[in-house]
Design an enzyme around this catalytic site. Sequence first.
Site, short mmCIF file in Angstrom:
data_model
loop_
_atom_site.label_atom_id
_atom_site.label_comp_id
_atom_site.label_asym_id
_atom_site.label_seq_id
_atom_site.Cartn_x
_atom_site.Cartn_y
_atom_site.Cartn_z
N SER A 146 3.38 -30.82 70.28
CA SER A 146 3.74 -29.41 70.40
C SER A 146 3.20 -28.63 69.20
O SER A 146 1.99 -28.67 68.95
CB SER A 146 5.27 -29.29 70.53
OG SER A 146 5.63 -28.00 70.94
N ASP A 286 4.75 -30.68 82.11
CA ASP A 286 4.71 -30.14 80.75
C ASP A 286 4.79 -28.62 80.72
O ASP A 286 4.44 -27.95 81.70
CB ASP A 286 3.39 -30.60 80.10
CG ASP A 286 3.38 -30.49 78.59
OD1 ASP A 286 4.36 -29.99 78.00
OD2 ASP A 286 2.38 -30.93 78.00
N HIS A 313 7.05 -32.06 78.45
CA HIS A 313 6.59 -31.75 77.11
C HIS A 313 6.88 -32.89 76.13
O HIS A 313 6.14 -33.10 75.18
CB HIS A 313 7.27 -30.46 76.62
CG HIS A 313 6.60 -29.82 75.45
ND1 HIS A 313 5.25 -29.54 75.42
CD2 HIS A 313 7.09 -29.38 74.26
CE1 HIS A 313 4.94 -28.97 74.27
NE2 HIS A 313 6.03 -28.87 73.55
#
Length: 339
Positions: A146, A286, A313
């Site tokens: 991320s 995601d 994610h």
Amino acid sequence: MRRITLFLVIAMITSCKKENQSTALAEYFTYNKDNNVEAAGVRMIPIKTPVGEFKVWTKRFGANPKIKILLLHGGPAMTHEYMECFETFFQREGFEFYEYDQLGSYYSDQPKDSSLWTTDRFVDEVEQVRKAINADSDNFYVLGNSWGGILAMEYALKYQKNMKGLLISNMMASAPEYGKYAEEVLAKQMKPEILTEIRALEAKKDFNNPRYMELLIPNFYKEHLCRLKEWPDGLNRATKHVNGDIYTLMQGPSEFGISGRLSKWDIKNRLREITIPTLMIGAKYDTMDPKAMEEQSKLVQKGRYLYCPNGSHLAMWDDQKVFMNGVIQFINDVDSKKI
């Protein structure tokens, strides 16, 4: 007589094997050779910044001069806690790796000067951590998830001469494209009445209203952040420990799009400058477009793509077998010069 001789040879081989394994384990779990005080690998590393010196929390696992992996958590200003799942898998492989709370995160110092919260300053911090753990181009891997993926890409663009491999987990190289994907693809998967209520709260900037997260958690986070029915303890702790001031300043009020300082970040056209072996990881559910992640693997010069068909994610959790097998295979392939 032959049987006795054979038995003795087998016994000697087995004994040597056990001794070698024992020696290897003893070396792997030795952290402080020059210090009698063991701290389970935890070390507060001093970091110099334009506004003073602070300390960041790190925890080392194992000893392996060939493979040193630095884990970069997301947020910004989440914590290493949601990345604890790497502990079992990486120790099994004998990798040396480091959990790390970036400056401003829960276990590190948390200065209040907002000038510190820039990508460039974080990149400089990672370089100071690298020096502190004695990693270099012969053994240094960076794995960022991320926001940690943004940081890892930016770090590689400036310091790839000090790296051996790069792993980008679930992060597109363009924040505007990430925002567009959230708006044009993910938002349309919500029930219209839910989306209308979320957008109404956002229009009023009523982000502290409990209703905002009441809507987002079941309708967005549980669908696209982590799809496990019961969230892992490490993720729950990281969520409790997030530094909301830094997160909101850089990311915005939630994972549903991006609106903070990072909203215009875009290095997609610079990916071709990354020459070290690079793994791009995408997942079906995601918050990031998995097709964009695949494209990124082709834009870097030595790229590989890992797709997690059941992941979101945090595919490291909800598609763990595919994710971990792919990550470990990549690291081993880079180490053996297959990529």
